[in-house]
Design a protein around this motif. Structure first.
Motif, PDB file in Angstrom:
ATOM      1  N   SER A  55      47.430  41.803  44.714  1.00 26.00           N
ATOM      2  CA  SER A  55      46.776  42.252  43.480  1.00 26.00           C
ATOM      3  C   SER A  55      45.452  41.545  43.225  1.00 26.00           C
ATOM      4  O   SER A  55      44.823  41.761  42.191  1.00 26.00           O
ATOM      5  N   ASP A  56      45.032  40.701  44.150  1.00 30.12           N
ATOM      6  CA  ASP A  56      43.854  39.857  43.925  1.00 30.12           C
ATOM      7  C   ASP A  56      42.565  40.672  43.957  1.00 30.12           C
ATOM      8  O   ASP A  56      42.300  41.383  44.924  1.00 30.12           O
ATOM      9  N   VAL A  57      41.773  40.550  42.899  1.00 28.99           N
ATOM     10  CA  VAL A  57      40.469  41.219  42.835  1.00 28.99           C
ATOM     11  C   VAL A  57      39.356  40.203  42.605  1.00 28.99           C
ATOM     12  O   VAL A  57      38.250  40.562  42.192  1.00 28.99           O
ATOM     13  N   SER A  58      39.633  38.929  42.879  1.00 28.25           N
ATOM     14  CA  SER A  58      38.663  37.872  42.590  1.00 28.25           C
ATOM     15  C   SER A  58      37.347  38.102  43.312  1.00 28.25           C
ATOM     16  O   SER A  58      36.272  38.062  42.707  1.00 28.25           O
ATOM     17  N   ARG A  59      37.427  38.339  44.594  1.00 27.79           N
ATOM     18  CA  ARG A  59      36.197  38.540  45.367  1.00 27.79           C
ATOM     19  C   ARG A  59      35.573  39.899  45.065  1.00 27.79           C
ATOM     20  O   ARG A  59      34.353  40.041  45.096  1.00 27.79           O
ATOM     21  N   ALA A  60      36.418  40.896  44.792  1.00 26.10           N
ATOM     22  CA  ALA A  60      35.883  42.213  44.444  1.00 26.10           C
ATOM     23  C   ALA A  60      35.022  42.127  43.194  1.00 26.10           C
ATOM     24  O   ALA A  60      33.956  42.757  43.101  1.00 26.10           O
ATOM     25  N   PHE A  61      35.478  41.344  42.215  1.00 27.28           N
ATOM     26  CA  PHE A  61      34.698  41.156  40.988  1.00 27.28           C
ATOM     27  C   PHE A  61      33.361  40.491  41.297  1.00 27.28           C
ATOM     28  O   PHE A  61      32.296  40.959  40.866  1.00 27.28           O
ATOM     29  N   LEU A  62      33.391  39.400  42.052  1.00 22.27           N
ATOM     30  CA  LEU A  62      32.161  38.683  42.379  1.00 22.27           C
ATOM     31  C   LEU A  62      31.197  39.565  43.162  1.00 22.27           C
ATOM     32  O   LEU A  62      29.996  39.598  42.889  1.00 22.27           O
TER      33      LEU A  62
ATOM     34  N   VAL B 280      41.897  37.533  38.959  1.00 20.42           N
ATOM     35  CA  VAL B 280      40.447  37.635  38.964  1.00 20.42           C
ATOM     36  C   VAL B 280      39.818  36.245  38.958  1.00 20.42           C
ATOM     37  O   VAL B 280      38.611  36.088  38.840  1.00 20.42           O
ATOM     38  N   SER B 281      40.666  35.231  39.135  1.00 20.88           N
ATOM     39  CA  SER B 281      40.203  33.841  39.094  1.00 20.88           C
ATOM     40  C   SER B 281      40.673  33.066  40.310  1.00 20.88           C
ATOM     41  O   SER B 281      41.087  31.906  40.207  1.00 20.88           O
ATOM     42  N   GLY B 282      40.636  33.714  41.461  1.00 25.92           N
ATOM     43  CA  GLY B 282      40.995  33.027  42.699  1.00 25.92           C
ATOM     44  C   GLY B 282      42.476  32.753  42.847  1.00 25.92           C
ATOM     45  O   GLY B 282      42.874  31.900  43.638  1.00 25.92           O
ATOM     46  N   LEU B 283      43.321  33.459  42.087  1.00 27.94           N
ATOM     47  CA  LEU B 283      44.778  33.293  42.104  1.00 27.94           C
ATOM     48  C   LEU B 283      45.213  31.915  41.599  1.00 27.94           C
ATOM     49  O   LEU B 283      46.261  31.402  41.979  1.00 27.94           O
ATOM     50  N   ILE B 284      44.415  31.325  40.714  1.00 28.80           N
ATOM     51  CA  ILE B 284      44.728  30.024  40.148  1.00 28.80           C
ATOM     52  C   ILE B 284      45.236  30.197  38.715  1.00 28.80           C
ATOM     53  O   ILE B 284      44.699  30.995  37.954  1.00 28.80           O
TER      54      ILE B 284
END
Length: 860
Positions: free
Chosen positions: A727-734, A696-700
């Motif tokens: 599994s990345d939801v970073s952009r989905a969250f934003l 949820v943090s840009g895969l960082i």
């Protein structure tokens, strides 16, 4: 016998079924084949055998064809005019050909059009390619005067079918950069008599001379109803694409090229003769690094990527030279001789493409096989499919490549490149050895003019920038003004490049993870600092991911309201030109959301960076020096996700004591600990970005500070977990939070008024509560008491927890905490008079040797 040895023209299949034929000299069938494509404007495609786009070809043939054309242009113009000329190539197909023509002219600078807009780089021109599937061309030279001279402009395309693209180009440029002479260069000139006349009349009206140079000329005869018949053929054969090779996937080996610093990756922003000299000097060593990994492969393909044609081509040519003594047939194909060596061995070159073309595995058809995969550079026109043609062997095993070297720029080195079904995954099915070489995407100086784009390299900033840095930074802190540059997505993180610049160094290739129990034991015994290693990234279960998405839908409006309130407070009370600097990594999603709010509510494009701060060791001083060199420190606003007991708030204030000009006051989304005066809310509620780690943090990863990895002028480090893209939801969250901005505007306005009138002086209530809890539970170390929903979540994900204290009656905000606690066998104890919704406790006497009945480590 003669029949079996007959060379089959790769246009026969189309000619027989569609009635398309070529007119002209005997050289045309050697240079061109035919294929069918999905295009409503043109059914057929002329497929070049010497371009290195759709048909793998020996690199010496590809480069030699362009160089030869360039020499003919130089003979036509004369040395004096040739020295004043500029070469312009067309994206995407002719970027490498145009660059090779510039090589033949020797002293000519080169620029190619592009379909990739670059933030902060102004457009100096553009035109349309009418028959193409992707029509808009941009001109983005770093030097805006590149096209302003009065010397000849040399325009290079792979073929001329109607001449309209050239016409559109000249029309667009002549009004802005008039000149007396143009030279049009192509591999083949296939215009009709009417098209030729049209161009001549246009040139006469313009009052300029237009010359033409081509390897061959001819025409295409098209029968009636060719578009309809072509669509029928495509529909009938479309499903017959290359299937999986049904072989174990080949591992990808990343090759470090050691690309020369500051050298452009191609001609997107201009490529000068000085750049050419640097590239020529560096090619042998880079090719040698690739050669170390091909392991004696007999048949090798170097595969470029869309517009990135020239540098992969030159790497392929240099690799061919490196292997000349050991690879059978190497060097057998000469410039102007399109045929491969008799045994098919050697180094070949081609590139991926946007162009959708039908594949038919027939010797009389130019496109035998097709690999399709998603675009991996997040193009401006949205996601789409990309293709690699004639890379898979198809029905002919002799065409199989033993090794494939995929070459991309760092802008395309995204999780999509490495994902299942991505380019590397598709290539791995069809070769024994798969290498990946990444060339740094060049950031031109003009990009520094945009706050939303990556700043210019320090050596390009000039004296004024250095004077600015000196005025804000004590001399003793300025060890060097040649500081590293921010990392940006998509090369580092899954965020868009304009969303955040990471003032970090990429440690993705360093093994830093250690089992949680081992880390905890080492940290508590004083043998290691928590920032010297990383926990193994938590992989959420399906149940936990469902909980995250449910929590996001429930709390998105609440988060949006807090984002609006804190952003408006910053704009009203701190500075009208804030430079948002998030504390990585929890602060980064909040910084991105604040940036989005400023754009939504005020049309502002705020610069945003992420920096590392480490408890007990302070903030990244190299990052501070970088910020002081590029911005007014008074405009810098540090951003974090939430406060717990306020340890980082105190850490930042202490760290900035030696850096006058920076404001130590942090702006946070939530301040349940009452530690700051700039916040969106003081409620302790579930912020979904606290539920997950990198995904949820840009895969960082969390940031790393270790002496053997971070020098005095280095940024702190972090890893980019490209492999977790699924599994990345970073952009989905934003996006979920940003979608609620309009709905909460009125509530935000009311909140801001209330905040402006309130006494927001920090009471440090949270710190007092932590000290009390530490004493009551016999911990006696406030660093092992983690208050608030966010900090408790971190304890359960990254540390070895002892127990969780929960506010009696707490509701859905603790669903994910209860789930994690259950999964880790951690008791949840409900208590009264807790100022936070929950608190996570780490036991001070943890040892790895003590285990419970379930085999899990416990406190002893």
């Amino acid at each position: 016998m003669e029949e079996t040895e007959r060379v089959v023209w790769t246009g026969e299949w189309v000619a027989e079924r569609l009635g398309v034929s070529l007119s002209g000299g005997d050289e045309l069938p050697k240079l061109l084949g035919l294929a069918l494509r999905r295009n409503p404007k043109r059914a057929h495609l002329l497929v070049s055998n010497v371009l290195g786009k759709h048909v793998p070809q020996r690199p010496g043939v590809v480069h030699g064809a362009g160089v030869g054309l360039g020499r003919r242009v130089r003979e036509l113009l004369g040395d004096e005019a040739a020295a004043r000329s500029v070469v312009l190539g067309y994206a995407e197909t002719a970027t490498g050909l145009g660059h090779s023509v510039a090589d033949g002219l020797a002293l000519a600078p080169y620029l190619h059009s592009t379909r990739r807009p670059v933030a902060g780089v102004p457009q100096v021109g553009g035109f349309e390619e009418e028959h193409s599937h992707a029509t808009s061309h941009l001109l983005l030279p770093e030097d805006r005067d590149l096209l302003a001279g009065d010397g000849p402009l040399v325009l290079v395309d792979d073929e001329f079918s109607t001449g309209r693209t050239v016409l559109n180009t000249i029309k667009a440029l002549h009004t802005q950069f008039p000149r007396e002479r143009y030279v049009v260069v192509a591999l083949v000139d296939m215009r009709s008599d009417a098209d030729r006349t049209h161009l001549e009349e246009f040139a006469a009206e313009l009052g300029a001379r237009v010359d033409l140079v081509a390897l061959a000329a001819g025409g295409v005869r098209l029968p009636a109803h060719v578009l309809e018949r072509g669509r029928e053929l495509v529909a009938a054969h479309e499903s017959r694409t290359v299937a999986s090779a049904n072989a174990p996937a080949t591992d990808v080996v990343r090759v470090a090229l050691d690309w020369p610093a500051g050298l452009p990756d191609g001609g997107r922003h201009g490529f000068t003769p000085a750049h050419r000299e640097r590239l020529e000097a560096g090619l042998p060593a880079m090719a040698a690094r690739i050669a170390e990994h091909v392991d004696g492969a007999r048949r090798i393909l170097v595969l470029g990527n869309e517009e990135l044609m020239y540098t992969p081509l030159r790497l392929a040519e240099a690799l061919d030279n490196q292997l000349a003594d050991t690879t059978a047939g190497a060097g057998a194909a000469q410039a102007g001789e399109p045929g491969p060596p008799a045994d098919g061995a050697g180094v070949y070159f081609s590139t991926t493409t946007r162009s959708p073309v039908l594949a038919v595995d027939d010797p009389g058809y130019a496109i035998r096989t097709r690999l399709a995969f998603p675009a991996h550079d997040r193009p401006a026109d949205g996601p789409g499919e990309r293709y690699a043609y004639n890379v898979a062997a198809g029905a002919d095993p002799a065409r199989r490549f033993d090794a494939v070297v995929a070459v991309v720029d760092s802008y395309g080195d995204l999780p999509e490149l490495h994902a299942a079904g991505g380019l590397l995954d598709r290539l791995a099915e069809h070769t024994d050895r798969l290498l990946l070489a990444v060339i740094p995407a060049y950031v031109p100086r003009s990009g520094a003019s945009s706050e939303a784009s990556p700043p210019a390299p320090s050596e390009h900033r000039g004296r004024a920038a250095d004077e600015t840095a000196s005025s804000h930074t004590p001399q003793r802190q300025v060890r060097s003004m040649h500081l590293p540059e921010p990392l940006r997505g998509p090369a580092f993180s899954s965020y868009a490049p304009e969303e955040v610049g990471w003032l970090l160094q990429d440690l993705s290739d360093v093994t830093l993870e250690a089992p949680t129990e081992e880390r905890e034991e080492a940290i508590q015994r004083g043998g290691a600092h928590y920032a010297e290693s990383l926990p193994v990234e938590y992989q959420p279960s399906d149940q936990y991911q469902a909980l995250f998405h449910s929590a996001l839908q429930t709390s998105a409006s609440r988060i949006a309201r807090a984002v609006g309130a804190v952003t408006e407070t910053v704009l009203a009370e701190r500075t009208k030109n804030p430079v948002l600097v998030s504390l990585a990594r929890a602060g980064t999603p909040v910084g991105v959301l604040m940036r989005r709010w400023a754009r939504h509510a005020h049309g502002l494009e705020l610069p945003h960076y992420a920096v590392s701060i480490v408890r007990g060791r302070g903030i990244d001083t190299t990052a501070l020096r970088w910020l002081a060199a590029h911005h007014d420190p008074a405009d810098v606003v540090f951003v974090d996700g939430w406060t717990g007991k306020g340890a980082i708030t105190r850490e930042l204030a202490e760290a900035l004591a030696d850096f006058p000009g920076f404001d130590p006051r942090i702006a946070v989304l939530a301040d349940p600990g009452s530690c700051v005066e700039t916040y969106g809310t003081r409620d302790d509620f579930l912020i979904p970005s606290a539920c997950l780690n990198s995904t949820v943090s840009g895969l960082i990863s969390r940031t790393v500070l270790r002496d053997d990895l971070v020098g005095p002028d280095d940024f702190h480090g972090a890893k980019f977990y490209r492999e977790l893209v699924g599994s990345d939801v970073s952009r989905a969250f934003l996006d979920a939070v940003g979608a609620r901005f309009a709905d909460v505007s009125e509530a935000v306005a009311a909140d801001v008024k209330e905040l402006a009138a309130a006494d927001r002086t920090p009471t440090w209530e949270g710190w007092a509560a932590v000290e009390r809890i530490s004493g009551e539970y016999g911990i006696h170390d406030v660093n092992l008491v983690k208050p608030g929903v966010g900090e408790t979540t971190r304890v359960l994900l990254r540390r070895v927890p002892w127990k969780v204290l929960a506010q009696r009656g707490a509701g859905a905000d603790l669903d994910h905490v209860r789930l994690l606690a259950e999964q880790r066998g951690v008791p949840v104890e409900e208590v009264d008079e807790l100022p936070y919704t929950c608190v996570g406790l780490i036991h001070p006497r943890f040892t790895r040797g003590a285990t419970g009945a379930d085999g899990k480590a416990v406190a002893s």
